[in-house]
Motif scaffolding. Structure first.
Motif, mmCIF file in Angstrom:
data_model
loop_
_atom_site.group_PDB
_atom_site.id
_atom_site.type_symbol
_atom_site.label_atom_id
_atom_site.label_comp_id
_atom_site.label_asym_id
_atom_site.label_seq_id
_atom_site.Cartn_x
_atom_site.Cartn_y
_atom_site.Cartn_z
ATOM 1 N N ARG A 165 0.909 -0.999 -0.021
ATOM 2 C CA ARG A 165 0.052 -0.122 -0.041
ATOM 3 C C ARG A 165 0.594 1.121 -0.017
ATOM 4 N NH1 ARG A 165 -3.219 2.680 -2.318
ATOM 5 N NH2 ARG A 165 -3.545 4.972 -1.111
ATOM 6 N N ARG A 168 2.210 2.025 -3.578
ATOM 7 C CA ARG A 168 0.944 2.458 -4.366
ATOM 8 C C ARG A 168 0.707 3.858 -4.020
ATOM 9 N NH1 ARG A 168 -0.772 3.203 -8.971
ATOM 10 N NH2 ARG A 168 -3.047 3.434 -9.248
ATOM 11 N N GLU A 171 2.799 6.375 -5.674
ATOM 12 C CA GLU A 171 2.535 6.189 -7.081
ATOM 13 C C GLU A 171 1.250 7.195 -7.317
ATOM 14 O OE1 GLU A 171 1.707 2.304 -8.638
ATOM 15 O OE2 GLU A 171 3.917 1.735 -8.240
ATOM 16 N N GLU A 172 0.287 7.052 -6.317
ATOM 17 C CA GLU A 172 -0.937 7.784 -6.346
ATOM 18 C C GLU A 172 -0.577 9.372 -6.217
ATOM 19 O OE1 GLU A 172 -3.698 4.112 -4.790
ATOM 20 O OE2 GLU A 172 -3.292 5.643 -3.510
#
Length: 209
Positions: A165, A168, A171-172
């Motif tokens: 998480r 990720r 990246e977000e």
């Protein structure tokens, strides 16, 4: 720093870090002794924390507020409403230099100068919050966001156990910064909403609710 500020900062950080978990009782005398201040600064600090929703007060005793599944869901509903609008306005009104710096920092990942720092992604996330707050140029929106920052930090602290998480989320955040830099209001709002919904799913899986 004033005694009331010392008490406020100490209490707030201990609540966010779950040193004082939900349900902890904060008597004036004991709390004053804990932070080495008198009872008057403690009362002032507790009043500020109550305004942020981190404690509830009754007489001379305060209690660290609960954090149930329903609480988290309602908090993220409000976050999405506020933060997507903030991202949209930031894309419209941003000064590119700060967001270009943040983009480089996020792309560098969790390591700084070659040394891994597990807290770095959360520091950068907070820096992005500050940059968006400033860029949106809306004092009422900034005030509403500031009111829930303590609750967000308390949730964020206990949702760090999933390394996938974390990757990720970086990246977000890069997508959010890129959208703001490009001035794409709609995309900035959309990727912020996606980030918050993914964060909520992770929180509900990791928090001891």
């Amino acid at each position: 720093m004033r005694a009331s500020d010392l008490a406020y900062e100490g209490l707030r950080q201990d609540i966010i870090d779950w040193v004082l978990p939900p349900g902890s009782t904060l008597g004036e005398i004991e709390t004053a002794e804990r932070y080495r201040v008198s009872r008057t600064p403690v009362r002032e600090a507790l009043a500020r924390l109550a305004a942020e929703g981190l404690v509830s007060t009754s007489g001379r005793t305060a209690i660290v507020t609960s954090l149930t599944r329903k609480d988290v869901l309602e908090l993220f509903e409000l976050r999405e409403a506020l933060e997507t609008q903030a991202a949209r306005l930031a894309a419209r009104r941003r000064s590119p230099e700060r967001f270009a710096e943040l983009l480089e920092e996020f792309r560098r990942g969790p390591s700084s100068e070659g040394d891994a720092d597990p807290r770095r992604p959360y520091f950068l996330a907070s820096e992005l919050d500050v940059a968006i707050d400033a860029a949106c140029q809306s004092r009422y929106l900034q005030s509403a966001l500031e009111d829930i920052r303590g609750q967000i930090a308390r949730v964020r602290f206990h949702a760090r156990s999933n390394p996938h998480r974390e990757e990720r989320a970086i990246e977000e955040h890069i997508q959010i910064v890129e959208a703001i830099l490009s001035g794409d209001e709609m995309f900035a709002s959309q990727v912020t909403a996606v980030h918050l919904r993914n964060s909520l799913a992770n929180v509900l899986d990791s928090l001891p609710l």
